[in-house]
Enzyme design. Structure first.
Site, mmCIF file in Angstrom:
data_model
loop_
_atom_site.group_PDB
_atom_site.id
_atom_site.type_symbol
_atom_site.label_atom_id
_atom_site.label_comp_id
_atom_site.label_asym_id
_atom_site.label_seq_id
_atom_site.Cartn_x
_atom_site.Cartn_y
_atom_site.Cartn_z
ATOM 1 N N ASP A 1 3.735 1.728 1.423
ATOM 2 C CA ASP A 1 3.630 2.267 0.078
ATOM 3 C C ASP A 1 2.403 3.171 -0.029
ATOM 4 O O ASP A 1 1.314 2.824 0.455
ATOM 5 C CB ASP A 1 3.526 1.103 -0.915
ATOM 6 C CG ASP A 1 3.363 1.557 -2.338
ATOM 7 O OD1 ASP A 1 4.304 2.158 -2.876
ATOM 8 O OD2 ASP A 1 2.286 1.307 -2.920
ATOM 9 N N GLU B 1 5.636 6.221 3.025
ATOM 10 C CA GLU B 1 5.832 6.939 1.774
ATOM 11 C C GLU B 1 4.704 7.972 1.752
ATOM 12 O O GLU B 1 3.552 7.632 1.462
ATOM 13 C CB GLU B 1 5.727 6.002 0.573
ATOM 14 C CG GLU B 1 5.986 6.728 -0.739
ATOM 15 C CD GLU B 1 5.753 5.845 -1.964
ATOM 16 O OE1 GLU B 1 6.480 6.005 -2.954
ATOM 17 O OE2 GLU B 1 4.828 5.005 -1.923
#
Length: 716
Positions: free
Chosen positions: A342, A378
């Site tokens: 993330d 990401e």
């Protein structure tokens, strides 16, 4: 109580069958007390007297798995200098393998007094916070082996443990929403029949439900609020949180592996649940605030590139050790197969800017365990220069946000996107070819947990997040969505038909693109969140997957919505298996635009055509209203060899794309095959013609309705 010196490594609580070794790092502490917690609410304290390189440690014979514990740290409390030690706060072990209980929000868990943030808060947090748990590391993995599915055969399914399983009609009530549910035969059957090869789980590291959300009666449903990087989230366990969550998670991984499905974890190493300078003191902040977090020039505050209040200090050797130890633990002890990072750009911020040569990437590259796992970035964060799509090191794959945006724009009718769409369809060579990567570096997706579901992408122009309690201010404003003529639910048959066609267009585009496709859980059914594009705090039917129900008997009529969901599922499944059966849709190398060596024909591996069947020229790509094309994929010109060096040969296909608002007549090009048959037509209600679809020949003219996609397969 016997207390032996113990060892400084491994960090955390290590049970060896006779007792437990405790080790914790803090450079700031003057003294650390290990607190053994008892069920009557009392605690026994043991000072950790032995110190090696700022790691304090002790071995306690007779301390068994299931024992709850925490730390109390004595040291300087000077927030203006970045120091926040406070022995009144019971702290979680950063290396705890399990955590028990939950945070009961109150002033006790904060390091300062409410209304007077400059004053230290000496209220004891022990009764209101979570506890670390000693875990038995032994588990019978049997013959468990990682599937090690090659990227070119991978189909990723992003899912939430609870959201995927809470309403499944075949699951017992006590298993719904748990790790055990993932291992249930009904869930495994759905995933395997769909053709999924990798289950990407939204955060399962122990996380905390924010104080603000709790006050609103909401929860941090998504889980991007980590407090324990080694501990499986205890609320997803069906039978206890004194270490049972570890066994249950391992059992789920073992069952998924037996079904041939890899497990990828969505991990949040960029920040913690302790928030900004006004956040709670739960673990890292009280142990050694300045060693764990990026502090601002005013050291009372934090540098925040994540939008959550803090960012971990990725140039600290102790933070880097924590992250690498955690990654290795999940691979070696929990048997997971990969990670999706993330806001991964934050991990590359050693100083201010994003640096692809940062220490974190160096450590991952040389690590013999972590480097062999699937590593998915990401590739952005909220800091300056944080959008880094296409810029991660060669070992990494990336969520390709440009793919998502381009495909959405094309099908909703944005002009001047045809050339970029062609690049995204063929693996995004403009992003990944220059640094030696392959099409498989691109994790392609149209939807994910963040944003509209597939159904809502074609049903809403605007977000509808009122349920989140922020007056619809939260969530992305620019969704690249189109409601097809009516906002939200409608009975208009023309709008509903167009929406179904658009959903089929997105699914077909995704699964016929080069790269690695990722589906979002429930999109195969057309799951809706009623226009909420930021359901991070919605732990209920709004965000859970609604599974179609089967009639109880032959006399009971099927629900029309369930029949529609079953049709969507069948189409998605057909496209997944079409991709699996044909290597021309999952090339391991970029197209070259020329014939392959030793190919039996002289045709290029890839050819672009206008709808008229003529070769695309520069002016065709740049035309303002260009929204349609055909592309020939030559199965006889695959350049990469098979596993034994053999030549790979496949059927050839012609993809016809009409993203314009009007029907268009397409001409089947000549010279690339005399006879063809239709295998996909998104204008059809089911999307896939019956076996032996309509046949056509070179030079024939085919009318594609507005906003539709047709795939022809060359006949031999």
């Amino acid at each position: 109580m016997q207390v032996w010196p113990g060892q400084a490594y491994p960090l955390g609580a290590a049970y060896d069958g006779a007792g437990t070794n405790f080790a914790v790092f803090s450079e700031a502490a003057h003294r650390i007390d290990l607190c053994l917690l008892h069920d009557d609410g009392s605690e026994s304290r043991v000072e950790l007297r032995e110190t090696d390189a700022f790691v304090r440690h002790a071995y306690l014979p007779g301390v068994m798995p299931g024992q709850r514990y925490g730390f109390r740290v004595h040291g300087p409390y000077a927030p203006e200098r970045g120091m926040r030690c406070n022995p009144a706060k019971l702290l979680l072990d950063p290396y705890a393998r399990a955590m028990s209980g939950s945070v009961d929000w109150g002033e006790e868990v904060y390091g300062y007094r409410f209304g007077a943030p400059e004053r230290r808060n000496d209220l004891d947090s022990g009764s209101r916070t979570m506890a670390s748990v000693v875990v038995n590391p032994y588990f019978d993995w049997g013959d468990d082996r990682p599937p090690r599915t090659d990227y070119h055969r991978t189909v990723i399914y992003e899912a939430h443990v609870k959201g995927l399983t809470m309403t499944h009609p075949a699951l017992p009530d006590e298993l719904r929403g748990t790790y055990a549910a993932l291992a249930h035969p009904a869930v495994l059957e759905h995933l395997t029949e769909l053709g999924v090869t990798a289950l990407e789980l939204m955060p399962v590291h122990q996380f905390v439900h924010d104080h603000r959300l709790a006050d609103l009666g909401l929860r941090n449903y998504w889980g991007y609020n980590t407090i324990g990087f080694f501990a499986p989230h205890n609320a997803y366990a069906s039978w206890g949180d004194r270490g049972q969550q570890v066994l249950e998670f391992k059992s789920a991984v073992r069952a998924l592996h037996r079904a041939g499905i890899e497990v990828i974890l969505d991990v949040v190493y960029n920040h913690t649940a302790e928030g900004n300078h006004l956040g709670p003191t739960l673990s890292f902040r009280g142990l050694d605030n300045a060693s764990y977090y990026r502090l601002a020039e005013n050291r009372r505050h934090y540098t925040d590139t994540t939008g959550t209040g803090n960012s971990l200090l990725m140039r600290s050797p102790h933070v880097l050790q924590l992250v690498m130890d955690s990654l290795r633990y999940w691979v070696t002890e929990m048997h997971v197969d990969g990670f999706r990072f993330d806001l991964a750009a934050t991990l590359a911020r050693q100083f201010h800017e994003v640096d692809r040569l940062s220490s974190f990437f160096d450590l991952v590259q040389q690590d013999p365990v972590v480097s062999q796992a699937k590593l998915i970035a990401e590739p952005w964060d909220l800091g300056e220069g944080g959008y880094q799509v296409g810029k991660f090191p060669p070992l990494w794959t990336e969520w390709n946000g440009m793919y998502r945006d381009t495909v959405r724009d094309l099908w909703r009718g944005e002009p001047r996107r045809l050339a970029e769409f062609a690049s995204r369809l063929t693996g995004s060579s403009d992003l990944y070819q220059d640094d030696g990567r392959r099409p498989l570096a691109s994790i392609n997706f149209v939807t994910c947990h963040d944003g509209f579901t597939l159904h809502d992408l074609v049903s809403y122009n605007e977000k509808h997040n009122e349920a989140n309690g922020e007056d619809n201010r939260d969530g992305e404003e620019h969704n690249r969505s189109w409601n097809c003529g009516a906002e939200g639910e409608t009975d208009d048959p023309r709008v509903r038909e167009l929406r179904e066609r658009q959903m089929r267009n997105f699914v077909a585009t995704l699964l016929l693109s080069q790269g690695v496709p990722m589906l979002s859980h429930g999109d195969e059914f057309g799951r809706t969140q009623r226009g909420n594009n930021n359901a991070y705090c919605q732990d209920g039917e709004l965000s859970w997957v609604r599974w179609p129900q089967r009639p109880d008997g032959p006399e009971e009529p099927a629900d029309p919505e369930d029949e529609l969901a079953a049709r969507r599922l069948a189409f998605t499944r057909s496209l997944v298996w079409l991709r699996r059966d044909h290597p021309v849709f999952r090339r391991r190398r970029f197209f070259r635009g020329r014939p392959a060596q030793n190919a039996p024909d002289a045709l290029s591996d890839l050819v672009w055509f206008t709808p008229e069947g003529e070769l695309m020229r520069q002016r065709d790509w740049s035309a303002a209203l260009a929204r349609a094309l055909s592309v020939f994929l030559n199965g006889d010109a695959i350049s990469e060899p098979g596993p034994r060096g053999e030549r790979i040969v496949d059927d050839s296909f012609l993809l016809m794309v009409n993203a314009s608002p009007e029907p268009l007549v397409f001409t089947v090009p000549t010279g690339h095959g005399p006879h063809w048959r239709v295998v996909v037509d998104t204008a059809l209600p089911h999307g896939v013609p019956p076996q032996g679809g309509a046949r056509t020949a070179a030079g024939d003219r085919i009318t594609l309705v507005d906003r539709s996609l047709t795939v022809l397969q060359r006949l031999t």
